[in-house]
Design a protein around this motif. Structure first.
Motif, PDB file in Angstrom:
ATOM      1  N   ALA A  62       1.194  -1.429  -0.398  1.00 45.97           N
ATOM      2  CA  ALA A  62      -0.222  -0.116  -0.019  1.00 45.97           C
ATOM      3  C   ALA A  62       0.878   1.332  -0.665  1.00 45.97           C
ATOM      4  O   ALA A  62       0.707   2.180  -0.395  1.00 45.97           O
ATOM      5  N   ALA A  63       2.292   0.896   0.813  1.00 51.15           N
ATOM      6  CA  ALA A  63       2.507   2.511   1.188  1.00 51.15           C
ATOM      7  C   ALA A  63       3.864   2.962  -1.143  1.00 51.15           C
ATOM      8  O   ALA A  63       3.641   3.684  -0.700  1.00 51.15           O
ATOM      9  N   GLY A  68       5.200   5.736  -3.266  1.00 50.80           N
ATOM     10  CA  GLY A  68       6.012   5.371  -4.428  1.00 50.80           C
ATOM     11  C   GLY A  68       7.348   5.255  -3.938  1.00 50.80           C
ATOM     12  O   GLY A  68       8.223   5.004  -2.728  1.00 50.80           O
ATOM     13  N   VAL A  69       8.447   6.134  -4.629  1.00 46.00           N
ATOM     14  CA  VAL A  69       9.380   6.130  -3.931  1.00 46.00           C
ATOM     15  C   VAL A  69       9.502   7.515  -2.739  1.00 46.00           C
ATOM     16  O   VAL A  69      11.314   6.767  -1.694  1.00 46.00           O
ATOM     17  N   GLU A  70       8.452   7.960  -2.321  1.00 44.97           N
ATOM     18  CA  GLU A  70       8.407   8.850  -1.112  1.00 44.97           C
ATOM     19  C   GLU A  70       8.344   7.718   0.162  1.00 44.97           C
ATOM     20  O   GLU A  70       8.712   8.072   1.074  1.00 44.97           O
ATOM     21  N   MET A  78       8.533   4.715   6.162  1.00 43.11           N
ATOM     22  CA  MET A  78       9.978   4.810   5.904  1.00 43.11           C
ATOM     23  C   MET A  78      10.847   3.534   5.965  1.00 43.11           C
ATOM     24  O   MET A  78      11.601   3.618   6.949  1.00 43.11           O
ATOM     25  N   TRP A  79      11.199   3.557   4.809  1.00 38.27           N
ATOM     26  CA  TRP A  79      12.382   2.535   3.840  1.00 38.27           C
ATOM     27  C   TRP A  79      13.181   3.094   3.886  1.00 38.27           C
ATOM     28  O   TRP A  79      14.390   1.883   4.270  1.00 38.27           O
ATOM     29  N   MET A  80      13.647   4.153   4.142  1.00 39.81           N
ATOM     30  CA  MET A  80      14.949   4.624   4.323  1.00 39.81           C
ATOM     31  C   MET A  80      15.544   3.685   5.788  1.00 39.81           C
ATOM     32  O   MET A  80      16.880   3.651   6.049  1.00 39.81           O
ATOM     33  N   HIS A  81      14.796   3.572   6.613  1.00 40.45           N
ATOM     34  CA  HIS A  81      15.202   3.382   8.034  1.00 40.45           C
ATOM     35  C   HIS A  81      14.645   2.231   8.812  1.00 40.45           C
ATOM     36  O   HIS A  81      14.536   2.142   9.680  1.00 40.45           O
ATOM     37  N   TYR A  82      13.797   1.112   7.983  1.00 41.67           N
ATOM     38  CA  TYR A  82      13.481   0.508   8.226  1.00 41.67           C
ATOM     39  C   TYR A  82      14.270  -0.762   8.790  1.00 41.67           C
ATOM     40  O   TYR A  82      13.837  -1.516  10.121  1.00 41.67           O
ATOM     41  N   HIS A  83      15.375  -1.413   8.268  1.00 45.09           N
ATOM     42  CA  HIS A  83      16.573  -2.286   9.069  1.00 45.09           C
ATOM     43  C   HIS A  83      16.749  -2.308  10.629  1.00 45.09           C
ATOM     44  O   HIS A  83      16.714  -2.801  11.038  1.00 45.09           O
TER      45      HIS A  83
END
Length: 428
Positions: A62-63, A68-70, A78-83
Motif C-alpha cells: 500500500a505504501a 512510490g519512491v517517497e 520509512m523504508w530508509m530506516h526500515y532495518h
C-alpha cells in the motif's frame, strides 16, 4: 506445566496448562491428507506462515502504491530506516546490544561477508576449525574463502569428528583440538546447533577456548536462532549470522541476521566488502568516493533493505516478544522435546532398529530430535506423511522431528509418537 507420563490424557492436560497454547492459532497449519491440520514437525527446515505476515506485507504494498519512491521517507514505512526498526527485537533474540546486530541479505551471503573480515590468515596462523559434516553451504563457503587466500582447503580446514561409535562432539574434545592447533588457528566457525544431529554446542566454552589461543570465533546460528536462548554479547562471540525462515517463521528464502561484537563497532580499518547502505548515512547521498562504515554491525550492509521479506520478519519477531521472548519459548520447547523423547524411548526398541542420535541432555540440544532408523527408514518417513505428520528426511537414514513451541502442542507430539508406534507394530 509439570512432567507427566506420555498418554493422550496427559498430552491434553499439558496443552490445557500451556500458557503459550493460543499462539498456535496465530499460524496457518498445512492440512493433512484427511483435510485436518497436519502435525507439523519440520520447523527446523521451514517455519510456518504467521497470520500477521500477509497484512505486514500488504502495508508495504500500500505504501509503494500510494507513495512510490517517497515511501523511503514517509510514515508508516520509512523504508530508509526500515532495518533500524528490527534492531531492538533482534538484539533481544540473540542476547546482543542493538549496535551489534543488523538484518540484511541472506545467510550464506552474510557468512561470506563476515569471513572476509574475520578470517585473516597469515603465514603461520591460517587454519580454520569447523565441525565435520557441517551443512554443505558452510563447507562450500569455507572452501572458497580459503582458496581466496591462496590456500588449499585440505591443509587449512580442520574438521571436528565425534569419537568412534559416537554421533556427537564432546566439548572437551573441541577444546582439546583448539589447544592443539594453538597459534596456527585463525578462525573457528561452527553451527550453534548441528543441522543433522540436533546437537547444541557450548558456545561460551568454545569462544573462551578460541580466544585463549588468539583465534576469532563465530557461529552459524541457522538452527539456533529462535530455538535456543542465546547470549552472544556475554559469551564474547566475535561474529555470527543466521537465517530467519526456520524457527523464526519469516518465509522461504527470507532475510538474515548478523551479529558483530561491539569491540569491532568502530573499526573502519577492519577489511570488509563495502556497499553504500553500510556507509555513513550522513554522507550516503553525497555520492562521494571513500567508504566510511557506519558503527556496529550495520557497517557491513551492502544494499538498501529488502522491505517485503523484512516486513514478514518484523511480524514474526513481534510474536516472539509477545510470547515472552526466548526464555518462555525455551521452557516449553524443553518440555515438548522431552515429551517426544519419552514417547520414543517408551517404545523400547533396540538401537539396531531406531536410535536417537541427538544428545539426551536438554542443555545440549534444541527442539530437534534426530532419529536414526536402521531398517526401512524411508518407509517410516512415508508412513508419517500418510498420517498427516510432516517431518524431515536426511540421507541416508535420519528422520528429524522438531516440535516448535510457538505452534506445536503436546497432542501433536502424542500423535507423532502413536504413528511411529503403529508403524513399528506393522513392521514386526
Amino acid at each position: 506445566m509439570t512432567a507427566s507420563q506420555p498418554t493422550p490424557a496427559s498430552a491434553a492436560t499439558l496443552d490445557a496448562q500451556d500458557p503459550l497454547r493460543h499462539f498456535r492459532e496465530r499460524f496457518h497449519l498445512p492440512p493433512g491428507p484427511d483435510g485436518q491440520p497436519s502435525v507439523y514437525l519440520c520447523g527446523n527446515s521451514l517455519g510456518l506462515l504467521p497470520k500477521a505476515a500477509r497484512a505486514a506485507v500488504e502495508q508495504e504494498f500500500a505504501a509503494w502504491e500510494r507513495l512510490g519512491v517517497e515511501g523511503h521517507f514517509h510514515e508508516p514505512s520509512m523504508w530508509m530506516h526500515y532495518h533500524e526498526t528490527l534492531a531492538a527485537a533482534t538484539a533481544r533474540l540473540v542476547g546482543a546490544r542493538p549496535l551489534e546486530v543488523v538484518v540484511m541479505n541472506n545467510l550464506t551471503t552474510n557468512l561470506h561477508l563476515l569471513l572476509i573480515s574475520f578470517y585473516r590468515p597469515t603465514v603461520t596462523r591460517y587454519k580454520v576449525l569447523m565441525e565435520g559434516g557441517a551443512f554443505p553451504s558452510d563447507q562450500y563457503a569455507l572452501e572458497s574463502q580459503v582458496r581466496l587466500h591462496g590456500l588449499a582447503p585440505e591443509e587449512a580446514i580442520v574438521e571436528l569428528v565425534p569419537r568412534p561409535g559416537e554421533h556427537t562432539l564432546r566439548t572437551e574434545d573441541i577444546e582439546a583440538k583448539i589447544r592443539e592447533l594453538g597459534a596456527s588457528l585463525a578462525t573457528i566457525i561452527l553451527g550453534g546447533v548441528n543441522y543433522y544431529t540436533g546437537q547444541a554446542f557450548d558456545m561460551a566454552a568454545i569462544t573462551k577456548a578460541g580466544h585463549a589461543v588468539g583465534a576469532t570465533v563465530g557461529f552459524d546460528l541457522a538452527h539456533a536462532a529462535g530455538n535456543l536462548e542465546l547470549h552472544l554479547h556475554d559469551w564474547d562471540v566475535d561474529f555470527a549470522c543466521w537465517c530467519t525462515y526456520k524457527y523464526l517463521n519469516s518465509g522461504p528464502g527470507g532475510t538474515s541476521g548478523v551479529y558483530v561484537h561491539e569491540r569491532f563497532a568502530n573499526r573502519p580499518d577492519l577489511p570488509r566488502l563495502a556497499g553504500w547502505w553500510g556507509h555513513d548515512p550522513s554522507e550516503r547521498f553525497q555520492m562521494k568516493k571513500g567508504f566510511r562504515p557506519m558503527p556496529g554491525a550495520a557497517g557491513w550492509q551492502l544494499s538498501n533493505a529488502q522491505i517485503f521479506p523484512m516486513a514478514i520478519h518484523r511480524a514474526a519477531l513481534a510474536l516472539v516478544d509477545e510470547a515472552g521472548g526466548m526464555a518462555a519459548l525455551r521452557r516449553k520447547s524443553e518440555q515438548l522435546t522431552g515429551y517426544l523423547e519419552a514417547l520414543l524411548r517408551g517404545l523400547n526398541l533396540p538401537a539396531t532398529m531406531l536410535e536417537i542420535i541427538t544428545p539426551a541432555d536438554p542443555a545440549a540440544r534444541g527442539c530437534q530430535l534426530s532419529v536414526l532408523v536402521h531398517r526401512n527408514g524411508r518407509a517410516l518417513f512415508e508412513h508419517l506423511a500418510q498420517q498427516g505428520i510432516i517431518a524431515d528426511w536426511r540421507e541416508p537414514n535420519v528422520i528429524r522431528l522438531a516440535p516448535v513451541p510457538l505452534y506445536n502442542s503436546f497432542q501433536d507430539v502424542q500423535r507423532a509418537g502413536a504413528a511411529i508406534e503403529n508403524w513399528v507394530a506393522q513392521a514386526e
